[in-house]
Design an enzyme around this catalytic site. Structure first.
Site, short mmCIF file in Angstrom:
data_model
loop_
_atom_site.label_atom_id
_atom_site.label_comp_id
_atom_site.label_asym_id
_atom_site.label_seq_id
_atom_site.Cartn_x
_atom_site.Cartn_y
_atom_site.Cartn_z
N ASP A 85 1.12 -1.80 -0.04
CA ASP A 85 -0.19 -0.19 0.15
C ASP A 85 1.22 1.41 -0.06
O ASP A 85 1.88 1.61 0.47
CB ASP A 85 -0.80 0.27 0.86
CG ASP A 85 -2.21 1.09 1.03
OD1 ASP A 85 -2.15 2.18 1.08
OD2 ASP A 85 -2.93 0.30 1.89
N LYS A 138 0.66 13.40 -16.96
CA LYS A 138 -0.37 14.40 -16.80
C LYS A 138 -1.78 13.67 -16.58
O LYS A 138 -1.62 12.38 -16.49
CB LYS A 138 -0.75 15.15 -18.40
CG LYS A 138 -1.02 13.31 -18.96
CD LYS A 138 -1.49 14.22 -20.59
CE LYS A 138 -2.49 14.87 -21.00
NZ LYS A 138 -3.64 13.10 -21.19
N HIS A 168 3.58 13.62 -23.48
CA HIS A 168 4.80 12.42 -24.69
C HIS A 168 4.22 12.84 -26.08
O HIS A 168 4.41 11.98 -26.69
CB HIS A 168 3.63 11.14 -24.30
CG HIS A 168 2.24 10.76 -25.55
ND1 HIS A 168 1.25 11.36 -25.32
CD2 HIS A 168 2.20 10.19 -26.66
CE1 HIS A 168 0.05 10.87 -25.78
NE2 HIS A 168 0.55 10.88 -26.74
N LYS A 172 6.94 12.33 -29.44
CA LYS A 172 6.73 12.53 -30.85
C LYS A 172 7.26 12.40 -32.27
O LYS A 172 8.05 14.29 -32.40
CB LYS A 172 5.54 12.22 -31.02
CG LYS A 172 3.83 12.02 -30.70
CD LYS A 172 2.15 12.31 -31.10
CE LYS A 172 1.77 11.27 -30.21
NZ LYS A 172 1.68 10.18 -30.88
N GLU A 206 -9.35 12.04 -33.31
CA GLU A 206 -8.99 10.89 -32.97
C GLU A 206 -10.56 9.85 -33.29
O GLU A 206 -11.45 10.39 -32.94
CB GLU A 206 -8.92 10.48 -31.46
CG GLU A 206 -7.62 11.66 -31.24
CD GLU A 206 -7.22 11.16 -29.55
OE1 GLU A 206 -6.53 10.04 -29.38
OE2 GLU A 206 -7.93 11.65 -28.79
N ASP A 225 -7.32 17.49 -21.03
CA ASP A 225 -6.81 15.76 -21.14
C ASP A 225 -5.45 16.08 -22.63
O ASP A 225 -4.89 15.31 -22.72
CB ASP A 225 -7.95 14.50 -21.28
CG ASP A 225 -7.53 13.22 -22.82
OD1 ASP A 225 -6.51 12.85 -21.51
OD2 ASP A 225 -7.66 12.32 -23.00
N HIS A 230 -1.05 18.79 -24.72
CA HIS A 230 -0.57 18.57 -25.96
C HIS A 230 -0.59 19.42 -27.40
O HIS A 230 -0.01 19.72 -27.79
CB HIS A 230 -1.38 17.48 -26.84
CG HIS A 230 -1.40 15.50 -25.69
ND1 HIS A 230 -0.24 14.98 -24.94
CD2 HIS A 230 -2.10 14.18 -25.98
CE1 HIS A 230 -0.54 14.27 -24.29
NE2 HIS A 230 -1.62 13.96 -24.99
N LYS A 316 -13.05 13.54 -29.88
CA LYS A 316 -13.19 11.88 -29.99
C LYS A 316 -14.07 11.58 -30.79
O LYS A 316 -15.39 12.31 -31.19
CB LYS A 316 -13.52 11.64 -29.09
CG LYS A 316 -12.06 11.63 -27.32
CD LYS A 316 -11.34 11.08 -27.59
CE LYS A 316 -10.91 10.94 -26.11
NZ LYS A 316 -9.24 10.42 -26.53
C1 BG6 Z 1 -3.89 10.63 -23.82
C2 BG6 Z 1 -5.04 11.81 -23.89
O1 BG6 Z 1 -2.86 12.25 -23.34
O2 BG6 Z 1 -3.19 11.44 -25.49
C3 BG6 Z 1 -5.94 10.55 -24.45
O3 BG6 Z 1 -5.24 11.24 -22.59
C4 BG6 Z 1 -5.61 10.28 -26.47
O4 BG6 Z 1 -7.18 10.40 -24.62
C5 BG6 Z 1 -3.86 10.05 -26.32
O5 BG6 Z 1 -6.54 9.31 -27.29
C6 BG6 Z 1 -3.75 10.46 -27.74
O6 BG6 Z 1 -2.64 9.84 -28.28
P1 BG6 Z 1 -1.07 9.52 -29.83
O7 BG6 Z 1 -0.34 9.26 -29.13
O8 BG6 Z 1 -2.23 8.55 -29.52
O9 BG6 Z 1 -2.50 10.55 -30.42
#
Ligand code: BG6
Length: 479
Positions: A85, A138, A168, A172, A206, A225, A230, A316
């Site tokens: 824990d 994040k 992330h 890329k 997406e 998000d 991003h 989305k």
């Molecule tokens: C994430 C989000 O940070 O990035 C997701 O939480 C999203 O909702 C994703 O789908 C998209 O990342 P990628 O690398 O698939 O473009």
């Protein structure tokens, strides 16, 4: 020269992020011989070390089906496991023991943000934080106030130089290519400003919905998000001044300046949408007002960009999965060819996902007696896929203390300050059909030029855009 980490500790080791992203990334690091230190998973799952190793193997089978046996063996030999824990000292004593002689561990917090303070405090009191680095996933907070509080918590135990906030997108390849293309070439710079650029658009579309993450998404929504992080990072790469070098603070200083120059979002300049059926997703409230789509018009009050709208959009359940940037240039100063003049001025198009392409939209003369033009696209570059996964790149960088592609405290706070005013604003949430480009109300945000939103296509060559007279046919150049 910073020293390399001598152990990697994964909190949330049995969770989804580790399973999907982190174990495959660690495999590649081991395969490329960039990682050869103990990897310690920590979780409260009641598992044995064998079960944990089984989970890592399963992740590789699923996400790295081509994994080589020899590299897998090397990775699995590095794996250790501590079950316990996060609120109990005993867990951290076990971790301390497991770390053995390691004195520079990298702690990766792949856990819900609500657990950050608990784990960080325990790392400090158990002595596991001495000489360590910490990677934080994040979302860095839910708004400006919570981001400030979170940074304060982290600083009670770690120096800023030891904190690696992952976005992330910065790992890329195509996103880095944006930065590279801007600053490794000189031909862009003369036009890269308010005198020649009419507007900039970024669309992150997406096809997937919330993919079983309904509970998480209810707490986030598109703005928290992906827009606060991003998309704003992409805006920063497009809008920043040249850093003096590609180095930790030089780059981050310039990004902070961009975020500080962006006017905090006005609720009147944002359109929220929710795809039909979202409220029936597991974990989603039947009357949810969380947005799965958001589009906004940003203003950057800087010498370079004053008056140039930056349109950003993320959603989305869109028709395709693709992220594209379009930089529209102003029309030529004189209409030399009368009515035959191009209706749409030049543009630059950067496809930053899923593949990489850079294209320049131009006009050439149509063969024949009339001075009539046609639109062509000059492809500057196109590559397939990503050489190195974003997580591999970023975890590798963190283990050697290279923070250039991580977000700094003031950067994250300045990015929150941009979206903060709309987070609590009760702006309408319009429903949109799945597979559409979001609610039609988003069209009204575009105030510049004859065309509306640029809709990326499934391939780098295909896209659509309404140019004054309705949906133009797809002007895909010959492959
Ligand atoms: C994430 C989000 O940070 O990035 C997701 O939480 C999203 O909702 C994703 O789908 C998209 O990342 P990628 O690398 O698939 O473009």
């Amino acid at each position: 020269m910073p020293q390399s980490s001598d152990a990697v500790v994964l909190f949330g080791a049995t969770g989804d992020l580790c399973y999907r992203k982190i174990y495959p990334a660690l495999y590649h690091l081991v395969e490329r011989r960039r990682l050869d230190v103990p990897i310690i998973g920590v979780a409260r799952a009641g598992w044995t070390a064998e079960q944990f190793v089984g989970r890592v193997r399963e992740s590789l089978d699923k996400f790295v089906p081509q994994a080589g046996e020899e590299a897998v063996r090397r990775l699995l030999a590095l794996i250790r496991y501590v079950d316990g824990d996060y609120r109990q000292e005993a867990t951290f004593q076990s971790l301390r023991k497991c770390l053995g002689s390691a004195s520079r561990p990298l702690h990766y917090l792949a856990i819900p943000p609500s657990m950050f303070p608990v784990v960080v405090t325990m790392l400090g009191s158990s002595g596991c934080a001495a000489g360590a680095r910490v990677v934080v996933e994040k979302p860095f907070g839910r708004d400006l106030a919570s981001a400030l509080a979170l940074n304060q918590t982290l600083h009670e135990v770690f120096d800023e130089a030891a904190i690696f906030r992952i976005d992330h997108y910065l790992g890329k390849e195509p996103v880095q290519n944006l930065l590279y293309f801007r600053f490794a070439n000189s031909f862009l710079e003369p036009v890269w400003n308010r005198n020649y650029v009419a507007s900039v658009q970024i669309t992150m579309a997406e096809q997937i919905g919330v993919a079983g993450r309904g509970r998480f998404y209810e707490e986030a929504g598109a703005i928290r998000d992906v827009i606060q992080n991003h998309l704003l990072q992409i805006v920063a790469f497009l809008a920043m001044e040249p850093p003096v070098r590609f180095a930790r603070d030089a780059l981050r200083d310039e990004k902070v300046k961009v975020f500080r120059a962006i006017r905090p979002l006005d609720p009147g300049r944002i359109v929220r949408g929710q795809f039909e059926g979202y409220r029936r997703e597991p974990g989603v409230a039947p009357d949810s007002r969380v947005e799965t789509f958001a589009a906004a018009r940003l203003q950057i009050d800087s010498w370079r960009w004053s008056g140039v709208p930056f349109y950003i959009r993320a959603g989305k359940r869109m028709p395709v999965t693709a992220t594209e940037v379009v930089v529209d240039l102003r029309a030529p100063p004189a209409n030399v060819f009368g009515t035959l003049a191009p209706e749409r001025p030049n543009y630059l198009r950067f496809r930053v996902g899923p593949d990489v392409a850079i294209a320049l939209g131009a006009h050439a003369k149509q063969p024949g007696s009339a001075m009539q033009g046609r639109e062509v696209e000059l492809f500057v570059s196109q590559q397939q896929g990503e050489e190195m996964d974003a997580y591999e790149r970023l975890i590798g960088d963190a283990t050697i203390g290279d923070a250039v592609l991580f977000a700094r405290e003031d950067e994250v706070q300045a990015a929150w300050a941009v979206v903060d005013p709309v987070l609590r604003a009760q702006t309408p949430v319009y429903e949109y059909p799945q597979g559409s480009w979001g609610p039609p109300q988003a069209e009204a945000l575009i105030v510049e030029g004859p065309c509306g939103w640029h809709n990326p296509g499934a391939s780098a060559h295909s896209w659509t855009r309404a140019c004054g007279r309705g949906e133009a046919p797809n002007r895909a150049p010959s492959p």
